[in-house]
Design a protein around this motif. Structure first.
Motif, PDB file in Angstrom:
ATOM      1  N   LEU A 226     -30.439 -26.717   8.001  1.00 47.13           N
ATOM      2  CA  LEU A 226     -30.156 -25.769   8.596  1.00 47.13           C
ATOM      3  C   LEU A 226     -28.714 -25.441   9.053  1.00 47.13           C
ATOM      4  O   LEU A 226     -28.559 -26.592   8.821  1.00 47.13           O
ATOM      5  N   ASP A 227     -28.221 -24.082   9.628  1.00 47.48           N
ATOM      6  CA  ASP A 227     -27.018 -24.031   9.910  1.00 47.48           C
ATOM      7  C   ASP A 227     -26.335 -24.493  11.532  1.00 47.48           C
ATOM      8  O   ASP A 227     -25.864 -25.296  12.035  1.00 47.48           O
ATOM      9  N   ALA A 228     -27.481 -25.075  12.047  1.00 49.55           N
ATOM     10  CA  ALA A 228     -27.772 -25.891  13.474  1.00 49.55           C
ATOM     11  C   ALA A 228     -28.996 -26.077  14.052  1.00 49.55           C
ATOM     12  O   ALA A 228     -30.672 -25.442  13.336  1.00 49.55           O
ATOM     13  N   ARG A 229     -28.702 -27.161  14.577  1.00 49.52           N
ATOM     14  CA  ARG A 229     -30.357 -28.135  14.604  1.00 49.52           C
ATOM     15  C   ARG A 229     -31.234 -26.660  15.935  1.00 49.52           C
ATOM     16  O   ARG A 229     -30.494 -26.484  16.730  1.00 49.52           O
ATOM     17  N   ALA A 230     -32.382 -26.581  15.402  1.00 50.81           N
ATOM     18  CA  ALA A 230     -33.337 -26.180  16.412  1.00 50.81           C
ATOM     19  C   ALA A 230     -34.131 -27.207  17.698  1.00 50.81           C
ATOM     20  O   ALA A 230     -35.034 -27.795  16.820  1.00 50.81           O
ATOM     21  N   ASP A 231     -34.220 -26.758  18.666  1.00 50.84           N
ATOM     22  CA  ASP A 231     -34.217 -27.306  19.537  1.00 50.84           C
ATOM     23  C   ASP A 231     -36.075 -27.163  20.121  1.00 50.84           C
ATOM     24  O   ASP A 231     -35.883 -25.624  20.299  1.00 50.84           O
ATOM     25  N   PHE A 232     -36.856 -27.898  21.092  1.00 54.90           N
ATOM     26  CA  PHE A 232     -38.245 -27.237  21.041  1.00 54.90           C
ATOM     27  C   PHE A 232     -38.427 -28.395  22.620  1.00 54.90           C
ATOM     28  O   PHE A 232     -38.109 -28.975  22.663  1.00 54.90           O
ATOM     29  N   ASP A 233     -39.171 -27.538  23.181  1.00 53.04           N
ATOM     30  CA  ASP A 233     -39.471 -27.680  24.296  1.00 53.04           C
ATOM     31  C   ASP A 233     -41.050 -28.377  24.299  1.00 53.04           C
ATOM     32  O   ASP A 233     -41.415 -27.823  23.941  1.00 53.04           O
ATOM     33  N   LEU A 234     -41.370 -29.851  25.170  1.00 51.58           N
ATOM     34  CA  LEU A 234     -42.506 -30.480  25.026  1.00 51.58           C
ATOM     35  C   LEU A 234     -43.864 -29.235  25.712  1.00 51.58           C
ATOM     36  O   LEU A 234     -43.403 -29.091  27.301  1.00 51.58           O
ATOM     37  N   SER A 235     -45.203 -28.764  25.886  1.00 53.67           N
ATOM     38  CA  SER A 235     -45.736 -27.845  26.570  1.00 53.67           C
ATOM     39  C   SER A 235     -47.185 -28.880  26.974  1.00 53.67           C
ATOM     40  O   SER A 235     -47.425 -28.770  27.826  1.00 53.67           O
ATOM     41  N   PHE A 236     -47.546 -29.523  25.591  1.00 51.28           N
ATOM     42  CA  PHE A 236     -49.233 -30.165  26.162  1.00 51.28           C
ATOM     43  C   PHE A 236     -49.238 -31.127  24.891  1.00 51.28           C
ATOM     44  O   PHE A 236     -48.660 -31.191  23.758  1.00 51.28           O
ATOM     45  N   VAL A 237     -49.512 -32.484  25.616  1.00 50.61           N
ATOM     46  CA  VAL A 237     -49.939 -33.538  24.695  1.00 50.61           C
ATOM     47  C   VAL A 237     -51.335 -33.249  24.768  1.00 50.61           C
ATOM     48  O   VAL A 237     -52.323 -33.780  25.872  1.00 50.61           O
ATOM     49  N   LEU A 238     -52.245 -33.377  23.396  1.00 52.24           N
ATOM     50  CA  LEU A 238     -54.557 -33.638  23.392  1.00 52.24           C
ATOM     51  C   LEU A 238     -54.082 -34.639  22.416  1.00 52.24           C
ATOM     52  O   LEU A 238     -53.208 -35.606  21.420  1.00 52.24           O
ATOM     53  N   LEU A 239     -55.561 -35.460  23.196  1.00 50.03           N
ATOM     54  CA  LEU A 239     -56.426 -36.456  21.971  1.00 50.03           C
ATOM     55  C   LEU A 239     -56.913 -36.828  21.664  1.00 50.03           C
ATOM     56  O   LEU A 239     -58.142 -36.366  22.996  1.00 50.03           O
ATOM     57  N   GLY A 240     -58.057 -36.919  20.683  1.00 49.71           N
ATOM     58  CA  GLY A 240     -58.725 -36.370  20.663  1.00 49.71           C
ATOM     59  C   GLY A 240     -59.834 -37.893  19.980  1.00 49.71           C
ATOM     60  O   GLY A 240     -58.777 -38.454  20.159  1.00 49.71           O
ATOM     61  N   ASP A 241     -61.082 -37.619  20.332  1.00 42.58           N
ATOM     62  CA  ASP A 241     -62.174 -38.284  20.091  1.00 42.58           C
ATOM     63  C   ASP A 241     -61.337 -39.744  18.795  1.00 42.58           C
ATOM     64  O   ASP A 241     -62.214 -40.317  19.215  1.00 42.58           O
ATOM     65  N   ASP A 242     -61.039 -38.609  17.622  1.00 43.27           N
ATOM     66  CA  ASP A 242     -60.890 -39.794  16.737  1.00 43.27           C
ATOM     67  C   ASP A 242     -59.326 -40.559  16.447  1.00 43.27           C
ATOM     68  O   ASP A 242     -59.126 -40.540  15.392  1.00 43.27           O
ATOM     69  N   GLN A 243     -59.539 -40.336  17.835  1.00 41.79           N
ATOM     70  CA  GLN A 243     -57.545 -40.778  17.970  1.00 41.79           C
ATOM     71  C   GLN A 243     -56.462 -39.509  17.133  1.00 41.79           C
ATOM     72  O   GLN A 243     -55.576 -40.020  16.960  1.00 41.79           O
ATOM     73  N   THR A 244     -56.816 -38.811  16.491  1.00 40.29           N
ATOM     74  CA  THR A 244     -56.193 -37.764  16.435  1.00 40.29           C
ATOM     75  C   THR A 244     -54.926 -36.971  17.597  1.00 40.29           C
ATOM     76  O   THR A 244     -55.773 -36.556  18.790  1.00 40.29           O
ATOM     77  N   LEU A 245     -53.795 -37.122  17.422  1.00 38.98           N
ATOM     78  CA  LEU A 245     -52.912 -36.681  18.328  1.00 38.98           C
ATOM     79  C   LEU A 245     -52.841 -35.323  18.327  1.00 38.98           C
ATOM     80  O   LEU A 245     -52.039 -34.733  17.088  1.00 38.98           O
ATOM     81  N   PHE A 246     -52.400 -34.116  18.885  1.00 36.04           N
ATOM     82  CA  PHE A 246     -51.737 -32.990  19.413  1.00 36.04           C
ATOM     83  C   PHE A 246     -51.081 -32.201  20.297  1.00 36.04           C
ATOM     84  O   PHE A 246     -50.894 -32.864  20.992  1.00 36.04           O
ATOM     85  N   THR A 247     -49.421 -31.913  20.138  1.00 38.22           N
ATOM     86  CA  THR A 247     -48.565 -31.894  20.549  1.00 38.22           C
ATOM     87  C   THR A 247     -48.359 -30.264  20.438  1.00 38.22           C
ATOM     88  O   THR A 247     -48.526 -29.876  19.306  1.00 38.22           O
ATOM     89  N   SER A 248     -47.983 -29.985  21.203  1.00 37.19           N
ATOM     90  CA  SER A 248     -47.401 -27.923  20.733  1.00 37.19           C
ATOM     91  C   SER A 248     -46.020 -28.135  21.825  1.00 37.19           C
ATOM     92  O   SER A 248     -45.893 -28.738  22.915  1.00 37.19           O
TER      93      SER A 248
END
Length: 253
Positions: A226-248
């Protein structure tokens, strides 16, 4: 599914499907397209499993969140490579997804929108032998009526972007004008990179599967830096019962 962190201060704890719907529901729009991407990756950064497909790194909880994303969107947006590599077809849904869409005031199925400059696709993907949503193929103005006729014959609408390249902002404006403002990008990495590069990606959902595969699997973006770094802010984090991690994440600014 358990909420681990939320930027609005919601307490952590187990979530029902209604809670998940509230988290993943698209924000109220102003008539313009709101674009979200959804990718699954391994702990060592690959969006492909050992067979070269994303399906082999999915988990049970990821299947549920993937289905929820689709149940809440107007558009599933993909590049032609994803259609070929992952065997995409016009979108069909399970009964619970259709019930949720009805409750949300959405049509029975989302539209599948495919980006392809070359039109190197089997048009049959647009007409599977199941009840399904509309298909829109977006290509360039270089193709004449004869080249797009096979897609029309299989029930797809074809949009030809002005100029020699596909203008993603033009495409999103066309979709929004048709009332299709909730846009879910499921791949591939080149399209994902271009959406970020042009400042068109509003939200990024990244699932981390609890596995590693090694090799040279692709990342969620590919192509030129990218021409410039794209930055994002964390909205939420979820953990599934099977240890899968979800980020938004939301695009900063």
């Amino acid at each position: 599914m358990r909420l681990l962190q939320h930027v609005d201060g919601r307490p952590a704890g187990p979530l029902s499907r209604d809670d998940l719907v509230a988290l993943y529901r698209w924000p109220g729009g102003n008539g313009t397209a709101h674009v979200r991407s959804n990718f699954v990756a391994t702990l060592d950064g690959s969006v492909q499993g050992l067979d070269g497909r994303s399906g082999s790194i999915n988990t049970e909880s990821d299947h549920e969140v993937f289905a929820l994303h689709r149940a809440l969107t107007d558009v599933v947006l993909v590049g032609a490579g994803t259609v070929r590599d992952e065997g995409y077809r016009a979108v069909d849904l399970q009964p619970w997804q259709r019930s949720l869409r009805s409750a949300e005031g959405l049509p029975p199925f989302p539209s599948l929108v495919v980006i392809t400059g070359s039109l190197r696709l089997d048009p049959a993907f647009a007409a599977p032998d199941v009840e399904h949503g509309p298909v829109i193929v977006v290509t360039t103005s270089a193709h004449d009526d004869g080249a797009i006729r096979p897609f029309h014959d299989h029930g797809a609408e074809v949009l030809r972007s002005p100029g020699p390249e596909i203008a993603l902002s033009w495409m999103l404006d066309r979709l929004a004008a048709a009332g299709l403002t909730r846009v879910l990008c499921e791949g591939g990495p080149s399209l994902h990179r271009d959406l970020i590069a042009h400042g068109l990606l509003d939200q990024l959902s990244l699932t981390l599967a609890p596995s590693a595969v090694g090799g040279v699997g692709r990342r969620s973006t590919s192509g030129a830096a990218l021409d410039a770094r794209a930055d994002f802010d964390l909205s939420f984090v979820l953990l599934g019962d099977d240890q899968t991690l979800f980020t938004s994440h939301r695009r900063r600014g």
